[in-house]
Scaffold this active site. Sequence first.
Site, PDB file in Angstrom:
ATOM      1  N   SER A 232      43.585  83.243  10.817  1.00  0.00           N
ATOM      2  CA  SER A 232      43.587  84.220  11.907  1.00  0.00           C
ATOM      3  C   SER A 232      43.831  83.513  13.230  1.00  0.00           C
ATOM      4  O   SER A 232      43.426  82.354  13.411  1.00  0.00           O
ATOM      5  CB  SER A 232      42.239  84.953  11.981  1.00  0.00           C
ATOM      6  OG  SER A 232      42.182  85.813  13.116  1.00  0.00           O
TER       7      SER A 232
ATOM      8  N   TYR B 262      32.977  84.550  12.337  1.00  0.00           N
ATOM      9  CA  TYR B 262      34.354  84.831  11.927  1.00  0.00           C
ATOM     10  C   TYR B 262      35.317  83.837  12.571  1.00  0.00           C
ATOM     11  O   TYR B 262      36.138  83.214  11.886  1.00  0.00           O
ATOM     12  CB  TYR B 262      34.750  86.263  12.306  1.00  0.00           C
ATOM     13  CG  TYR B 262      36.146  86.605  11.833  1.00  0.00           C
ATOM     14  CD1 TYR B 262      36.385  86.871  10.493  1.00  0.00           C
ATOM     15  CD2 TYR B 262      37.225  86.648  12.714  1.00  0.00           C
ATOM     16  CE1 TYR B 262      37.666  87.172  10.044  1.00  0.00           C
ATOM     17  CE2 TYR B 262      38.500  86.941  12.275  1.00  0.00           C
ATOM     18  CZ  TYR B 262      38.717  87.205  10.941  1.00  0.00           C
ATOM     19  OH  TYR B 262      39.985  87.485  10.487  1.00  0.00           O
TER      20      TYR B 262
END
Length: 240
Positions: free
Chosen positions: A134, A147
């Site tokens: 990501s 995350y």
Amino acid sequence: MEQRKAIVVGASSGIGKELAILLAAQGYTVGITGRRQELLNDLQQKYPGNFTVSCFDVSDTVATTERLGQLTQQLNGLDLIVICAGYGDNNPDLDHRIEQATINTNITGFTAVADWAYQYFKQQSKGHIVNISSIAGLRGSGGAPSYSATKAYQINYLEALQQKANKGKDNIKITDVRPGFVDTAMAKAEQKFWVSSPQKAAADIVDAIKKQKQVIYVTKRWRLIAVLLKLLPRLWYTKL
């Protein structure tokens, strides 16, 4: 020409599902995995003859390595593995259950799959590992600390594996896919921009697989955000 074989880890929905469909359309024999048996079965029934199903949770590392080996035997070999399994949630209150669940999937599970794949491909002297990390992994996120941190781990781990492959002349290709916003359940930010469809994201990823790129951003214009994030001084960034 022998038919190519691929496993998509985390193919029950989102980018993983679209990648499995597209790879099958490109001529791959595809193994699909995920935690939700019913969604994998639905995909198999919708496209009969294209997919071999194995249901497991990557955070269970023993089951993961066993099932990957079994699935590879069912496919009669493996050329490509795409790691799409991931977890994350907004966690401004630092609920440890959310942090731990994210770590279990994005670090423990990811590492188990990546290591298994590397060892398998090294033994057969060729292979391609693709992971969906990501753009969030480029800097820390106060709204979702685990995350962003776990995605940073993946980015660095993939770079380490590519260096290892190059030094060992192992003929293993590594592709790090860094999406921005994709219209899936994982995109939980309140404000989104440059949102890609899962189908567009999958098409970009398959193109990167063909070209054996080491790093791509999905979509390409997210590379601009990546440059800005890297250049922004820590003192300024932490005040945002």
